[in-house]
Design a protein around this motif. Structure first.
Motif, PDB file in Angstrom:
ATOM      1  N   LEU A  11       7.730   1.566 -11.697  1.00 47.74           N
ATOM      2  CA  LEU A  11       8.762   2.054 -12.240  1.00 47.74           C
ATOM      3  C   LEU A  11       8.551   2.164 -13.737  1.00 47.74           C
ATOM      4  O   LEU A  11       8.793   2.933 -14.471  1.00 47.74           O
ATOM      5  CB  LEU A  11       9.931   1.244 -12.042  1.00 47.74           C
ATOM      6  N   ARG A  15       8.586   5.383 -16.378  1.00 45.53           N
ATOM      7  CA  ARG A  15       9.548   5.246 -17.723  1.00 45.53           C
ATOM      8  C   ARG A  15       8.598   5.725 -18.688  1.00 45.53           C
ATOM      9  O   ARG A  15       8.912   6.349 -19.740  1.00 45.53           O
ATOM     10  CB  ARG A  15      10.277   4.200 -17.494  1.00 45.53           C
ATOM     11  N   HIS A  46      16.328  11.016 -17.667  1.00 45.59           N
ATOM     12  CA  HIS A  46      16.024   9.741 -17.538  1.00 45.59           C
ATOM     13  C   HIS A  46      15.328   9.284 -16.283  1.00 45.59           C
ATOM     14  O   HIS A  46      14.971  10.361 -15.304  1.00 45.59           O
ATOM     15  CB  HIS A  46      17.011   8.968 -17.727  1.00 45.59           C
ATOM     16  N   VAL A  47      14.715   8.292 -16.067  1.00 46.17           N
ATOM     17  CA  VAL A  47      14.193   7.766 -14.824  1.00 46.17           C
ATOM     18  C   VAL A  47      14.885   6.659 -14.279  1.00 46.17           C
ATOM     19  O   VAL A  47      15.282   5.745 -14.941  1.00 46.17           O
ATOM     20  CB  VAL A  47      12.485   7.341 -15.100  1.00 46.17           C
ATOM     21  N   ASP A  48      15.557   6.897 -13.020  1.00 44.90           N
ATOM     22  CA  ASP A  48      16.504   6.130 -12.418  1.00 44.90           C
ATOM     23  C   ASP A  48      15.738   4.780 -11.828  1.00 44.90           C
ATOM     24  O   ASP A  48      14.468   4.652 -11.766  1.00 44.90           O
ATOM     25  CB  ASP A  48      17.411   6.682 -11.403  1.00 44.90           C
ATOM     26  N   ASP A  49      16.298   3.837 -11.133  1.00 41.37           N
ATOM     27  CA  ASP A  49      15.792   2.578 -10.845  1.00 41.37           C
ATOM     28  C   ASP A  49      14.917   2.817  -9.629  1.00 41.37           C
ATOM     29  O   ASP A  49      14.397   1.951  -9.007  1.00 41.37           O
ATOM     30  CB  ASP A  49      16.721   1.499 -10.501  1.00 41.37           C
ATOM     31  N   THR A  50      15.051   3.991  -8.787  1.00 42.01           N
ATOM     32  CA  THR A  50      14.271   4.164  -7.576  1.00 42.01           C
ATOM     33  C   THR A  50      12.892   5.130  -8.129  1.00 42.01           C
ATOM     34  O   THR A  50      12.126   5.442  -7.059  1.00 42.01           O
ATOM     35  CB  THR A  50      15.144   4.982  -6.711  1.00 42.01           C
ATOM     36  N   THR A  52      13.334   8.113  -9.328  1.00 43.66           N
ATOM     37  CA  THR A  52      13.568   9.310  -9.734  1.00 43.66           C
ATOM     38  C   THR A  52      13.590   9.878 -11.072  1.00 43.66           C
ATOM     39  O   THR A  52      14.183   9.172 -11.886  1.00 43.66           O
ATOM     40  CB  THR A  52      14.847  10.034  -8.878  1.00 43.66           C
ATOM     41  N   HIS A  54      14.876  12.443 -13.385  1.00 42.25           N
ATOM     42  CA  HIS A  54      16.071  13.390 -13.367  1.00 42.25           C
ATOM     43  C   HIS A  54      15.681  14.112 -14.845  1.00 42.25           C
ATOM     44  O   HIS A  54      15.474  14.041 -15.550  1.00 42.25           O
ATOM     45  CB  HIS A  54      17.343  12.707 -13.820  1.00 42.25           C
ATOM     46  N   GLY A  64      16.674  16.095  -9.450  1.00 48.72           N
ATOM     47  CA  GLY A  64      15.629  15.041  -9.778  1.00 48.72           C
ATOM     48  C   GLY A  64      14.545  14.944  -9.067  1.00 48.72           C
ATOM     49  O   GLY A  64      14.543  15.729  -7.943  1.00 48.72           O
TER      50      GLY A  64
END
Length: 76
Positions: A11, A15, A46-50, A52, A54, A64
Motif C-alpha cells: 500500500l 501511494r 487518491h489510493v484507498d486502503d485496499t 485501488t 482512484h 478506480g
C-alpha cells in the motif's frame, strides 16, 4: 461483505508511485461493463486502503483501477 487486505508495504509503495495529481495511462481494465480503452489517460485522485487507485479519466469516468486486476502506468 468480503474484506480485502493488502500488505502495508505494498500500500505504501502504491501511494508513493501514484500520488494525487499524477497522470496515468490505462493498459488494461478488467470490467466488461465499462468502455475503458487501453491508452486512456487520467489524473490520480487518491489510493484507498485496499490499494485501488482512484482516477479522474479523460472520458469523464472516475472508475478506480483495482490493484492486482487492472493495469495502469504512470506517465509523468
Amino acid at each position: 461483505m468480503m474484506a480485502f487486505h493488502i500488505r502495508p508495504e505494498v500500500l505504501a509503495h502504491l501511494r508513493e508511485l501514484y500520488p494525487a495529481g499524477c497522470t496515468v495511462e490505462l493498459i488494461e481494465m478488467c470490467d466488461p461493463y465499462r468502455d475503458m480503452p487501453a491508452g486512456l489517460r487520467g489524473k490520480v485522485l487518491h489510493v484507498d486502503d485496499t490499494g485501488t487507485v482512484h482516477v479522474s479519466w479523460e472520458n469523464g469516468s472516475s472508475l478506480g483501477a483495482v490493484h492486482g486486476f487492472d493495469r495502469i502506468r504512470r506517465v509523468d
